[in-house]
Design an enzyme around this catalytic site. Structure first.
Site, PDB file in Angstrom:
ATOM      1  N   GLU A 259     -21.432 -24.869  -4.002  1.00 40.66           N
ATOM      2  CA  GLU A 259     -21.825 -23.581  -4.562  1.00 40.66           C
ATOM      3  C   GLU A 259     -21.424 -22.499  -3.561  1.00 40.66           C
ATOM      4  OE1 GLU A 259     -25.719 -21.497  -6.651  1.00 40.66           O
ATOM      5  OE2 GLU A 259     -26.028 -22.886  -4.988  1.00 40.66           O
TER       6      GLU A 259
ATOM      7  N   GLU B  98     -27.883 -11.693  -8.906  1.00 40.20           N
ATOM      8  CA  GLU B  98     -29.090 -12.510  -8.882  1.00 40.20           C
ATOM      9  C   GLU B  98     -30.178 -11.749  -8.142  1.00 40.20           C
ATOM     10  OE1 GLU B  98     -30.935 -16.888  -7.678  1.00 40.20           O
ATOM     11  OE2 GLU B  98     -28.833 -16.433  -7.192  1.00 40.20           O
TER      12      GLU B  98
END
Length: 341
Positions: free
Chosen positions: A228, A321
């Site tokens: 990620e 986010e």
């Protein structure tokens, strides 16, 4: 010697000397040496990075029998061309696109300008579509007429994402625990990142609060190995080492320095289920709300530091986010490109 025998011998010697056999045709001449090629279809003015267009050829004489046209670029870092004559602009500069048939060739100049999210007009186009999503569930949706996909995910609160047909979007959150809103590439098939050139051009504004952490920039996943990754260009509060892990280095790109970190998640949610995997971060020294992100430059820098990216690029998105709070973000310019036609 008999006269008839002499004639037969002379005829035989003639055949041997010319290398011809009875019934064999002489090789055809190369018609490509007698033709001229003109390349057409190039824009008269400069194109922007990421734009693509088709080129064609005009061959004189029109009835000439020719081989397959072979296309090439003098500088693929500026523009690439495929076997069908389709061109994509990959970087600022000038290059020549050539079409060759045998010994004949023609070429045309192509000029590419960089994008400027501050000066270039984009804004929201068309009628926006608003999603409220589902708590603890990812919602993916195609951006009509583009290669991009949108994503909304959250935990708790009242949240929504409004997206437009040019990839721009708005995100709103209220009393949320966590929210993700993003637009970009969600590859269904394996894509080798080393073969592509990834860039992002963006402009956004933001208001409100974002809880204990926030990331605005690039996010994605690779497989083989599972990684990620984040390129963080903006935030509500700057993420620190307690979230990012071990500092691995720093480098300069796109006008500022980035600190590079690596972290390990153990038995955590991923695109492959509950897994243990690495997280890679590049965090810009100073936050910004518009500009260009040379995504591939970060990938190469991570690799140079021993941070192994997966060969299979599975997801690559412009990303928001927030870890809580109430607020909004309005992305009014967004263009992503990967160098593929």
């Amino acid at each position: 010697m008999n006269k008839r025998i002499v004639l037969i011998v002379l005829a035989t010697l003639t055949l041997i000397a010319t290398g011809c056999k009875k019934g064999e045709e002489q090789p055809a001449s190369d018609d490509s040496a007698k033709i001229s090629i003109t390349v057409t279809g190039a824009p008269e003015s400069a194109v922007l990075v990421g734009e693509n267009f088709p080129l064609n050829v005009e061959i004189t004489p029109k009835d000439a029998e020719v081989e397959t046209v072979v296309w090439s670029s003098s500088n693929p870092a500026v523009a690439k061309v495929n076997a069908g004559g389709n061109v994509i602009a990959t970087g600022k500069g000038t290059c020549e696109i050539s079409a060759t048939v045998g010994k004949a060739s023609g070429k045309v100049a192509v000029r590419v300008d960089d994008r400027d999210p501050v000066k270039d007009e984009m804004g929201h186009t068309g009628n926006g579509k608003t999603l409220t999503g589902m708590n603890n569930n990812e919602v993916y949706f195609p951006i009509s007429g583009t290669r991009w996909t949108g994503l909304l995910w959250y935990q708790g609160g009242n949240n929504s994402m409004t997206y437009y047909n040019n990839s721009t979007f708005k995100a709103d959150w209220s009393a949320t625990n966590n929210l993700v809103a993003s637009v970009g590439y969600d590859y269904g098939n394996p894509v080798k990142w080393q073969d592509l050139d990834f860039d992002c051009y963006f402009k956004h504004s933001k208001t409100g609060t974002a809880g204990g952490y926030s990331f605005i920039g690039i996010h994605g996943w690779t497989l083989n190995p599972l990684v990620e990754f984040y390129i963080v260009d903006d935030w509500f509060s700057k993420p620190g080492p307690q979230l990012l892990g071990q500092k691995k280095g720093e480098f300069v790109v796109d006008g500022d320095s980035y600190d590079i970190y690596q972290n390990t998640r153990v038995n955590a949610p991923s695109i492959s289920g509950e897994k243990t995997f690495s997280q890679f971060y590049s965090v810009r020294s100073t936050a910004r709300q518009s500009g260009h992100i040379d995504i591939s430059a970060h990938f190469k820098e991570w690799e140079s530091l021993g941070m192994k990216m997966g060969d299979d690029m599975r997801q690559l998105m412009y990303y928001l986010e927030v870890g809580g709070g109430s607020g909004s973000m309005d992305c009014t310019y967004l263009y992503m490109c990967d160098g593929q036609l």
